[in-house]
Design a protein around this motif. Structure first.
Motif, PDB file in Angstrom:
ATOM      1  N   ARG A 121      41.462  19.398 -18.977  1.00 53.34           N
ATOM      2  CA  ARG A 121      42.577  19.235 -19.905  1.00 53.34           C
ATOM      3  C   ARG A 121      43.891  19.477 -19.158  1.00 53.34           C
ATOM      4  NH1 ARG A 121      39.034  17.247 -21.925  1.00 53.34           N
ATOM      5  NH2 ARG A 121      38.067  17.556 -23.970  1.00 53.34           N
ATOM      6  N   GLY A 122      44.874  18.670 -19.465  1.00 60.19           N
ATOM      7  CA  GLY A 122      46.175  18.844 -18.832  1.00 60.19           C
ATOM      8  C   GLY A 122      46.310  18.064 -17.547  1.00 60.19           C
ATOM      9  N   GLU A 123      47.332  18.410 -16.775  1.00 59.24           N
ATOM     10  CA  GLU A 123      47.640  17.649 -15.563  1.00 59.24           C
ATOM     11  C   GLU A 123      46.825  18.112 -14.373  1.00 59.24           C
ATOM     12  OE1 GLU A 123      51.770  18.330 -14.734  1.00 59.24           O
ATOM     13  OE2 GLU A 123      51.423  20.273 -13.831  1.00 59.24           O
ATOM     14  N   PHE A 124      46.733  17.224 -13.385  1.00 63.26           N
ATOM     15  CA  PHE A 124      46.176  17.569 -12.091  1.00 63.26           C
ATOM     16  C   PHE A 124      47.342  17.901 -11.161  1.00 63.26           C
ATOM     17  CE2 PHE A 124      42.680  14.871 -13.684  1.00 63.26           C
ATOM     18  CZ  PHE A 124      41.609  15.696 -13.419  1.00 63.26           C
ATOM     19  N   LEU A 125      47.315  19.089 -10.582  1.00 62.83           N
ATOM     20  CA  LEU A 125      48.346  19.491  -9.634  1.00 62.83           C
ATOM     21  C   LEU A 125      47.829  19.192  -8.231  1.00 62.83           C
ATOM     22  CD1 LEU A 125      51.122  20.859  -9.267  1.00 62.83           C
ATOM     23  CD2 LEU A 125      49.897  23.042  -9.085  1.00 62.83           C
ATOM     24  N   VAL A 126      48.481  18.252  -7.549  1.00 66.07           N
ATOM     25  CA  VAL A 126      48.020  17.773  -6.238  1.00 66.07           C
ATOM     26  C   VAL A 126      48.829  18.436  -5.132  1.00 66.07           C
ATOM     27  CG1 VAL A 126      47.720  15.736  -4.783  1.00 66.07           C
ATOM     28  CG2 VAL A 126      47.360  15.564  -7.250  1.00 66.07           C
ATOM     29  N   VAL A 127      48.137  19.017  -4.153  1.00 63.93           N
ATOM     30  CA  VAL A 127      48.848  19.615  -3.025  1.00 63.93           C
ATOM     31  C   VAL A 127      48.952  18.663  -1.850  1.00 63.93           C
ATOM     32  CG1 VAL A 127      48.361  22.007  -3.617  1.00 63.93           C
ATOM     33  CG2 VAL A 127      46.748  20.764  -2.188  1.00 63.93           C
ATOM     34  N   SER A 128      48.095  17.647  -1.821  1.00 66.07           N
ATOM     35  CA  SER A 128      48.177  16.682  -0.725  1.00 66.07           C
ATOM     36  C   SER A 128      47.549  15.369  -1.147  1.00 66.07           C
ATOM     37  CB  SER A 128      47.461  17.219   0.521  1.00 66.07           C
ATOM     38  OG  SER A 128      47.669  16.371   1.635  1.00 66.07           O
ATOM     39  N   GLY A 129      48.290  14.274  -0.924  1.00 66.76           N
ATOM     40  CA  GLY A 129      47.776  12.938  -1.170  1.00 66.76           C
ATOM     41  C   GLY A 129      47.785  12.175   0.143  1.00 66.76           C
ATOM     42  N   PHE A 130      48.633  11.150   0.227  1.00 62.15           N
ATOM     43  CA  PHE A 130      48.759  10.424   1.491  1.00 62.15           C
ATOM     44  C   PHE A 130      49.480  11.291   2.514  1.00 62.15           C
ATOM     45  CE2 PHE A 130      51.629   7.767   4.145  1.00 62.15           C
ATOM     46  CZ  PHE A 130      50.642   7.244   4.980  1.00 62.15           C
ATOM     47  N   ARG A 131      49.055  11.169   3.791  1.00 60.37           N
ATOM     48  CA  ARG A 131      49.733  11.854   4.897  1.00 60.37           C
ATOM     49  C   ARG A 131      49.979  10.874   6.037  1.00 60.37           C
ATOM     50  NH1 ARG A 131      45.364  16.463   5.863  1.00 60.37           N
ATOM     51  NH2 ARG A 131      45.360  17.479   3.828  1.00 60.37           N
TER      52      ARG A 131
ATOM     53  N   ALA B 153      42.434  10.088  -0.349  1.00 56.72           N
ATOM     54  CA  ALA B 153      41.987  11.467  -0.572  1.00 56.72           C
ATOM     55  C   ALA B 153      43.065  12.247  -1.309  1.00 56.72           C
ATOM     56  CB  ALA B 153      41.675  12.147   0.762  1.00 56.72           C
ATOM     57  N   LEU B 154      42.605  13.194  -2.140  1.00 59.78           N
ATOM     58  CA  LEU B 154      43.516  14.082  -2.856  1.00 59.78           C
ATOM     59  C   LEU B 154      42.987  15.505  -2.762  1.00 59.78           C
ATOM     60  CD1 LEU B 154      42.670  11.531  -5.096  1.00 59.78           C
ATOM     61  CD2 LEU B 154      44.903  12.266  -5.902  1.00 59.78           C
ATOM     62  N   ASP B 155      43.893  16.457  -2.571  1.00 57.74           N
ATOM     63  CA  ASP B 155      43.564  17.869  -2.680  1.00 57.74           C
ATOM     64  C   ASP B 155      44.171  18.350  -3.990  1.00 57.74           C
ATOM     65  OD1 ASP B 155      42.391  17.728  -0.192  1.00 57.74           O
ATOM     66  OD2 ASP B 155      44.129  18.505   0.872  1.00 57.74           O
ATOM     67  N   VAL B 156      43.316  18.831  -4.889  1.00 59.95           N
ATOM     68  CA  VAL B 156      43.726  19.150  -6.257  1.00 59.95           C
ATOM     69  C   VAL B 156      43.501  20.630  -6.544  1.00 59.95           C
ATOM     70  CG1 VAL B 156      43.347  18.600  -8.691  1.00 59.95           C
ATOM     71  CG2 VAL B 156      43.067  16.825  -6.956  1.00 59.95           C
ATOM     72  N   CYS B 157      44.528  21.286  -7.081  1.00 61.24           N
ATOM     73  CA  CYS B 157      44.425  22.702  -7.429  1.00 61.24           C
ATOM     74  C   CYS B 157      43.464  22.888  -8.592  1.00 61.24           C
ATOM     75  CB  CYS B 157      45.791  23.253  -7.814  1.00 61.24           C
ATOM     76  SG  CYS B 157      46.990  23.184  -6.474  1.00 61.24           S
TER      77      CYS B 157
ATOM     78  N   HIS C 176      39.030  19.142  -2.456  1.00 62.59           N
ATOM     79  CA  HIS C 176      39.333  17.855  -1.822  1.00 62.59           C
ATOM     80  C   HIS C 176      38.366  16.811  -2.367  1.00 62.59           C
ATOM     81  CE1 HIS C 176      39.975  15.073   1.712  1.00 62.59           C
ATOM     82  NE2 HIS C 176      38.748  14.717   1.347  1.00 62.59           N
ATOM     83  N   LEU C 177      38.903  15.673  -2.787  1.00 62.69           N
ATOM     84  CA  LEU C 177      38.097  14.525  -3.216  1.00 62.69           C
ATOM     85  C   LEU C 177      38.545  13.294  -2.444  1.00 62.69           C
ATOM     86  CD1 LEU C 177      38.287  14.961  -7.114  1.00 62.69           C
ATOM     87  CD2 LEU C 177      36.406  15.669  -5.629  1.00 62.69           C
ATOM     88  N   ASP C 178      37.606  12.483  -1.998  1.00 67.60           N
ATOM     89  CA  ASP C 178      37.998  11.241  -1.338  1.00 67.60           C
ATOM     90  C   ASP C 178      36.965  10.161  -1.607  1.00 67.60           C
ATOM     91  OD1 ASP C 178      35.968  10.980   0.832  1.00 67.60           O
ATOM     92  OD2 ASP C 178      36.930  12.727   1.718  1.00 67.60           O
TER      93      ASP C 178
END
Length: 204
Positions: free
Chosen positions: A95-105, A126-130, A161-163
């Motif tokens: 529920r709610g938003e996904f807070l992403v710490v890293s997407g494209f680099r 890939a995304l790193d999600v809190c 991390h999900l990719d």
């Protein structure tokens, strides 16, 4: 024409239409996401997929949100990675938003955060999600149960991390690296500094 012929004639259209009705399927559900980048504050909130295909305009907005946080460089994000995040959220009843710490680099940013040389972040896939401690186990189980792409769990850092790359697992996950079809995974993000952006948002 006798009564029997009339009755069979009346039933024929119903019989013919029954298979057509049986083959009808409900329309696939549209997919909605709310994303916010921890470092930049950029946000997406809306439908990105109509149930049949990704909306190109929405994907462009998501790609901008997930741009390299150091340089602002935008790379078209892999829609499969976005789908993986969405599905994991559905399974975990997020529920709610996904807070992403890293997407494209960019390669330079990837080197600064000690990312792997072949990181999926370099491909915008890939995304790193809190994920909070309370949600970590459920979200991890959901992501691993999908058997799609890579799943790296960093419990002490509070993110996953999900990719959309090969199926594999690493970090704080049960069973260690995934099946024999995948090589032993090197931790994709040692992350000496990858969580700094998120940490800074928590102290404001």
């Amino acid at each position: 024409m006798n009564r029997r012929s009339l009755l069979l004639g009346a039933l024929a259209p119903v019989a013919l239409s029954a298979p057509a009705l049986a083959t009808q399927r409900p329309l696939p559900a549209a997919r909605r996401l709310t994303l916010r980048h921890a470092a930049t504050g950029a946000r997406f909130n809306g439908l990105y997929h109509d149930g049949r295909a990704v909306d190109p305009g929405a994907l462009a907005e998501i790609s901008a949100v997930l741009a390299d946080s150091r340089t602002g460089t935008v790379h078209a994000f892999d829609p499969t990675a976005i789908d993986i995040l969405w599905e994991a959220g559905q399974r975990a009843r997020w529920r709610g938003e996904f807070l992403v710490v890293s997407g494209f680099r960019t390669p330079e940013t990837n080197a600064l955060v000690c990312g792997a040389g072949n990181s999926q972040h370099l491909r915008a896939s890939a995304l790193d999600v809190c994920v909070s401690a309370a949600q970590l186990a459920g979200f991890t189980d959901a992501a691993l149960g999908m058997k799609r792409g890579g799943v790296g769990v960093y419990a002490s850092r509070g993110f996953i991390h999900l990719d959309s790359g090969p199926v594999r697992r690493w970090g704080d996950v049960p069973g260690g690296p995934s099946g024999s079809s995948a090589p032993r995974a090197v931790p994709e993000d040692p992350i000496a500094r990858i969580a700094e952006a998120w940490a800074s948002t928590r102290t404001r």
